[in-house]
Design a protein around this motif. Structure first.
Motif, PDB file in Angstrom:
ATOM      1  N   SER A 326       1.326   1.856  10.939  1.00 36.90           N
ATOM      2  CA  SER A 326       1.589   2.211   9.603  1.00 36.90           C
ATOM      3  C   SER A 326       2.472   1.448   8.956  1.00 36.90           C
ATOM      4  N   TYR A 513      -1.928   7.601  -0.570  1.00 30.38           N
ATOM      5  CA  TYR A 513      -2.391   5.955  -0.392  1.00 30.38           C
ATOM      6  C   TYR A 513      -1.398   5.453   0.512  1.00 30.38           C
ATOM      7  N   SER A 514      -0.019   5.528   0.322  1.00 30.86           N
ATOM      8  CA  SER A 514       0.612   4.555   1.413  1.00 30.86           C
ATOM      9  C   SER A 514       0.463   5.159   2.705  1.00 30.86           C
ATOM     10  N   ASN A 516      -2.171   6.415   4.098  1.00 29.62           N
ATOM     11  CA  ASN A 516      -3.364   6.148   4.860  1.00 29.62           C
ATOM     12  C   ASN A 516      -3.613   4.531   5.321  1.00 29.62           C
ATOM     13  N   VAL A 517      -2.573   3.988   5.051  1.00 23.00           N
ATOM     14  CA  VAL A 517      -2.672   2.615   5.294  1.00 23.00           C
ATOM     15  C   VAL A 517      -2.610   2.070   6.816  1.00 23.00           C
ATOM     16  N   TYR A 529      -3.779  -5.183   5.921  1.00 20.95           N
ATOM     17  CA  TYR A 529      -3.829  -3.778   5.633  1.00 20.95           C
ATOM     18  C   TYR A 529      -5.384  -3.290   5.574  1.00 20.95           C
ATOM     19  N   LYS A 531      -7.565   0.798   6.568  1.00 24.29           N
ATOM     20  CA  LYS A 531      -7.529   1.905   6.286  1.00 24.29           C
ATOM     21  C   LYS A 531      -7.637   2.918   7.519  1.00 24.29           C
ATOM     22  N   ARG A 537      -9.757   8.457   3.470  1.00 16.69           N
ATOM     23  CA  ARG A 537      -8.459   8.440   3.513  1.00 16.69           C
ATOM     24  C   ARG A 537      -8.339   6.918   2.899  1.00 16.69           C
ATOM     25  N   LYS A 538      -8.281   6.992   1.267  1.00 12.19           N
ATOM     26  CA  LYS A 538      -8.302   5.881   0.471  1.00 12.19           C
ATOM     27  C   LYS A 538      -6.805   5.105   0.215  1.00 12.19           C
ATOM     28  N   THR A 539      -6.852   3.824   0.419  1.00 15.28           N
ATOM     29  CA  THR A 539      -5.692   3.170   0.199  1.00 15.28           C
ATOM     30  C   THR A 539      -5.436   2.484  -1.094  1.00 15.28           C
ATOM     31  N   PHE A 542      -2.244   1.823  -2.761  1.00 16.58           N
ATOM     32  CA  PHE A 542      -1.251   1.083  -2.237  1.00 16.58           C
ATOM     33  C   PHE A 542      -1.560  -0.514  -2.311  1.00 16.58           C
TER      34      PHE A 542
END
Length: 572
Positions: A326, A513-514, A516-517, A529, A531, A537-539, A542
């Motif tokens: 993460s 967003y953060s 989900n990275v 980086y 997903k 789970r979109k990024t 971020f």
């Protein structure tokens, strides 16, 4: 001070050192003894308490001391009108602590003549039909295997009904669009750690209050959905335990079990009981079997650490983020909720950044400021656009307000409609993103007086956007290799999160967003980086933030208006 034997015994066990409690349960006892049990206008309904204890012991299982303790507060009443003191209950415990067993016995009791309320419906709600049926199947089987119970209850595959009270017990999946508020007396929300938002509770609680003694139970072990329903419920519970909210304003009873520190995981005999009250000595036969199973899982971690995150989250009830996977811990991501001065920021330069990775799902836009080494993207100056077909398919966007096909049980990875209502994004009724809308968002902000030095994005879609931005007079920088930028910037981003120098304000979509990275290492050890889940789970937000940091080297960390004042004062 009012008292009851089960309450006294549980507290005595703790005071005498026979059992060990986590800090939240110690706070619970302090709150009860300081604010609740000292009241003269309440009493324990001993008839109902003893009826349930005997009922569970006869038809299900003998209650453990922590369960009889909990039972007392389910039947705590006001003297004046016999109404319930607590009508909401939060049971937060490690996996295997018997949450479903307790609510099974309670559900059967609530519809029985011993409870004595006619047409007192009980519903249990969970994300999946399998989980929703767990307690229902337990009650069904108890009745099916006992002729005496069969004389009191009619049991069918989807409905159990009391012969005497006509009260019913049924189960539902969590698809909020499939049920209008009914006439339930009790709603049990199972697996609340999977709920993204309040939609499920809002719908199913709509029918409460139409019958006497309405109650809601929220049960669950922690999970991996952050900034969702369970995090807000935990925050609400802590406010109560800290005695910041009076009983008259919030009648939730919070029973929270977890280890206090990660290191306690390595002291099984003493500390595991903090997370799982079944492990309070002396252990029952069920608890002994469970303990052996959990201990084997723990020992396996010595040779295979891949299950560490799941073990500490589920078995110790302490949410764990693997920092090798993460971008930051959840606590550090939450720490992005800091205040800022918009008026002061308007005097500074900023970078306009955009992530336009796909034309058919999300686009994230924002203005990034640099101030005293803090990276700031204000909530008011970040925005996302989402294509409606994508939002419908993956987040049940239209079904949230009763439109469209509701047969699919959408797993709501994000409360899109809620975020739209908060002004954080806009769902566009388009199959693909309109680049003019994206460019127009930045033009509007520039017209409002924001000093956008340049627009930055990656090479993937900037061939579409670049000429449109340049036509509007913006300078554009294109990041040719986002992975190279990630590898270069990851130490700076790690440090900024760790030192809490990232500021998004109260912005749940940027936290989402953060969180989900996924951080992966290339063959050279560089951080890249990705997903955590490829579709839902979109990024984008971020990555928009990362692009802004890339170009932040061009920002001067000072108030532009001050420099202009100095220039105006010079006599050329």
């Amino acid at each position: 001070m009012i008292t009851y034997s089960y309450v006294d015994e549980y507290i005595r066990q703790w005071r005498d050192g026979e059992i060990i409690l986590n800090k939240e349960r110690i706070m619970l006892i302090e709150w009860l003894e300081g604010d609740i049990l000292t009241r003269e206008d309440i009493y324990f309904d001993s008839e109902q308490i003893e009826n349930f204890v005997r009922f569970s012991g006869k038809w299900y299982f003998e209650l453990e001391p922590f369960q009889t303790f909990l039972t007392c507060f389910i039947f705590l009443r006001y003297k004046e009108d016999n109404s319930l003191v607590f009508d909401e209950f939060f049971y937060y415990m490690a996996r295997g602590a018997g949450k479903n067993g307790l609510v099974s016995a309670l559900s059967n009791y609530f519809i029985s003549e011993l409870h004595g309320i006619d047409f007192y419906g009980v519903s249990i709600v969970a994300n999946s039909e399998k989980q929703a049926k767990t307690s229902f199947a337990e009650v069904y089987n108890a009745i099916d295997m006992n002729d005496e119970l069969k004389s009191y209850f009619k049991h069918q595959k989807a409905l159990i009904e009391s012969v005497d009270t006509k009260a019913t017990f049924q189960f539902h999946t969590s698809n909020a669009g499939t049920k209008d508020g009914g006439r339930d007396g009790v709603i049990i929300y199972d697996e609340v750690h999977q709920y993204e938002g309040n939609e499920i509770v809002d719908v199913f609680s709509g029918g409460l209050g139409k019958v006497k003694d309405s109650r809601e139970f929220f049960i669950g072990t922690d999970g991996f959905v952050r900034d969702g329903f369970i995090d807000r419920l935990k925050e609400r519970a802590l406010r109560i335990l800290k005695r910041e909210v009076p009983l008259e304003e919030d009648s939730l009873f919070p029973f929270m079990c977890c280890i206090d520190d990660e290191e306690e995981m390595h002291n099984p005999e003493v500390m595991w009981q903090k997370a799982n009250p079944m492990f309070h000595p002396p252990l029952s036969d069920y608890a002994k079997t469970l303990y052996k199973k959990v201990f084997k899982q723990y020992k396996k971690l010595e040779n295979d650490s891949s299950g560490y995150e799941n073990f500490i989250t589920k078995r110790m009830n302490l949410p764990k983020v693997d920092l090798e996977k993460s971008v930051a811990s959840w606590e550090k991501i939450k720490a992005t909720n800091q205040e800022y001065d918009l008026a002061e920021l308007k005097k500074r330069e900023c970078i306009g950044s955009v992530d336009y990775a796909s034309i058919r799902d999300f686009v994230a836009c924002g203005l990034l400021f640099l101030k005293n080494d803090y990276f700031i993207i204000p909530r008011e100056l970040s925005y996302s656009f989402v294509c409606k077909p994508f939002a419908d398919k993956h987040y049940g966007y239209s079904t949230a307000k009763g439109e469209g096909n509701n047969k699919k049980d959408h797993r709501k990875f994000a409360p899109i409609r809620e975020w739209e209502d908060e002004g954080l994004l806009k769902v566009l009724d388009k199959d693909s993103m309109d680049p003019y809308i994206v460019v127009g968002w930045f033009v509007e902000l520039r017209n409002e007086g924001w000093n956008i030095k340049k627009i930055v994005g990656d090479n993937f879609r900037m061939e579409i956007l670049r000429p449109l931005f340049e036509a509007e007079g913006f300078e554009v920088e294109v990041i040719r290799n986002p992975d190279a930028a990630s590898a270069l910037l990851s130490p700076k981003i790690d440090l900024a999160f760790d030192e809490e120098r990232v500021i998004f304000g109260d912005n749940p979509i940027m936290r989402w967003y953060s969180n989900n990275v996924l951080v992966v290492l290339d063959n050279k050890g560089n951080k890249l980086y990705r997903k955590k889940e490829p579709v839902k789970r979109k990024t984008d937000g971020f990555m928009m933030f990362l692009y802004g940091i890339w170009a932040s080297r061009d920002l001067e960390d000072y108030d532009v208006s001050d420099a202009l004042d100095v220039l105006e004062a010079l006599n050329f």
